[in-house]
Design an enzyme around this catalytic site. Structure first.
Site, PDB file in Angstrom:
ATOM      1  N   TYR A  83      32.878  67.354 -21.231  1.00 49.58           N
ATOM      2  CA  TYR A  83      33.081  67.544 -22.722  1.00 49.58           C
ATOM      3  C   TYR A  83      32.348  65.824 -23.152  1.00 49.58           C
ATOM      4  O   TYR A  83      31.177  64.973 -22.198  1.00 49.58           O
ATOM      5  CB  TYR A  83      34.573  66.570 -21.761  1.00 49.58           C
ATOM      6  CG  TYR A  83      34.549  64.863 -20.958  1.00 49.58           C
ATOM      7  CD1 TYR A  83      34.685  64.513 -21.651  1.00 49.58           C
ATOM      8  CD2 TYR A  83      34.440  65.274 -19.606  1.00 49.58           C
ATOM      9  CE1 TYR A  83      34.891  63.032 -20.793  1.00 49.58           C
ATOM     10  CE2 TYR A  83      34.201  64.789 -19.075  1.00 49.58           C
ATOM     11  CZ  TYR A  83      34.934  62.882 -18.874  1.00 49.58           C
ATOM     12  OH  TYR A  83      34.925  62.276 -18.151  1.00 49.58           O
TER      13      TYR A  83
ATOM     14  N   LYS B 224      38.040  62.773 -27.437  1.00 50.31           N
ATOM     15  CA  LYS B 224      37.237  63.501 -26.456  1.00 50.31           C
ATOM     16  C   LYS B 224      36.842  64.954 -27.032  1.00 50.31           C
ATOM     17  O   LYS B 224      38.152  65.025 -27.591  1.00 50.31           O
ATOM     18  CB  LYS B 224      37.757  63.395 -25.358  1.00 50.31           C
ATOM     19  CG  LYS B 224      37.657  61.475 -24.445  1.00 50.31           C
ATOM     20  CD  LYS B 224      37.817  61.852 -22.746  1.00 50.31           C
ATOM     21  CE  LYS B 224      37.984  60.550 -22.301  1.00 50.31           C
ATOM     22  NZ  LYS B 224      38.770  60.467 -20.954  1.00 50.31           N
TER      23      LYS B 224
ATOM     24  N   HIS C  84      43.455  58.545 -18.519  1.00 50.82           N
ATOM     25  CA  HIS C  84      42.534  58.179 -18.753  1.00 50.82           C
ATOM     26  C   HIS C  84      42.165  57.272 -20.709  1.00 50.82           C
ATOM     27  O   HIS C  84      42.802  58.133 -20.956  1.00 50.82           O
ATOM     28  CB  HIS C  84      40.937  57.534 -18.518  1.00 50.82           C
ATOM     29  CG  HIS C  84      40.918  57.989 -17.413  1.00 50.82           C
ATOM     30  ND1 HIS C  84      39.916  58.646 -16.487  1.00 50.82           N
ATOM     31  CD2 HIS C  84      41.272  57.318 -16.025  1.00 50.82           C
ATOM     32  CE1 HIS C  84      39.944  59.026 -15.636  1.00 50.82           C
ATOM     33  NE2 HIS C  84      41.173  57.519 -14.312  1.00 50.82           N
TER      34      HIS C  84
ATOM     35  N   ASP D 114      43.228  56.183 -10.443  1.00 52.25           N
ATOM     36  CA  ASP D 114      43.957  56.793 -11.208  1.00 52.25           C
ATOM     37  C   ASP D 114      45.332  56.279 -10.063  1.00 52.25           C
ATOM     38  O   ASP D 114      46.402  56.472 -10.604  1.00 52.25           O
ATOM     39  CB  ASP D 114      43.767  58.031 -11.246  1.00 52.25           C
ATOM     40  CG  ASP D 114      42.315  58.425 -10.909  1.00 52.25           C
ATOM     41  OD1 ASP D 114      42.206  57.270 -12.430  1.00 52.25           O
ATOM     42  OD2 ASP D 114      42.230  59.781 -11.659  1.00 52.25           O
TER      43      ASP D 114
END
Length: 186
Positions: free
Chosen positions: A142, A82, A72, A178
């Site tokens: 995260y 991230k 992503h 996905d």
């Protein structure tokens, strides 16, 4: 990879082969109680040219090994960096450089993150990101520098032949979303 430590640093930054992406290790200060370590420091991120902003913090639980999440990324105006860490079990974390002007455009880097090695991965803006759970019950924790923005969310298939990512175990669980991301050269 090249390790870069600044004076007085309580975190160890090692640049990956993809410029701007770093593996971040803890610098443990131990005594008879265990250890103390800094897991995040905005000042140290800035010293390494990284974006320290945190808009969201996420926890992802994966019941079964073989579960994949990604690849992503978000496009402008909500490109996001991230900072990934595995807090239970083991994951194989992969990033793909999608910056068109980068000398490592469409190259990828993968690393095992685990509760035992306590490593983290800094994922710069315009990098696709995903991970594969290598153990049952793996959890990733995260931060993201931007809010999740569905209108600019994008993805690349985890099995894209152009990338030829060598996942360490077979992918057995993947979301419909996905599995349906486009191939890079489609």
């Amino acid at each position: 990879m090249r390790t870069v430590e600044k004076g007085g640093s309580l975190m160890i930054f090692t640049e990956t082969p993809l410029k701007g992406a770093f593996v971040v290790d803890l610098k443990e200060i131990s005594d008879d109680r265990g250890f103390f370590a800094r897991a995040f420091c905005a000042n140290e991120f800035e010293e390494h040219g990284l974006k320290p902003a945190v808009a969201q913090v996420n926890l992802s639980f994966n019941e079964k090994k073989g579960t994949i999440r990604g690849l992503h990324y978000q496009q402008a105006p909500a490109t996001e960096a991230k900072f990934m860490r595995c807090i239970t079990g083991v994951i194989y974390d992969v990033i793909v450089d999608l910056r068109p002007d980068s000398p490592t455009f469409q190259q990828h880097f993968g690393i095992k993150l685990s509760a035992q090695n306590r490593r983290a991965l800094y994922v710069p803006e315009m990098f696709a990101h995903g991970y594969l759970a290598l153990t049952d019950g793996a959890q990733a924790f995260y931060s993201a520098s931007e809010f999740y923005t569905p209108g600019v969310e994008q993805g690349i298939r985890y099995d894209d032949p152009t990338l030829d990512i060598q996942w360490p175990i077979p992918v057995t669980i993947v979301s419909e979303k996905d599995a349906s991301w486009p191939l890079i050269n489609a």
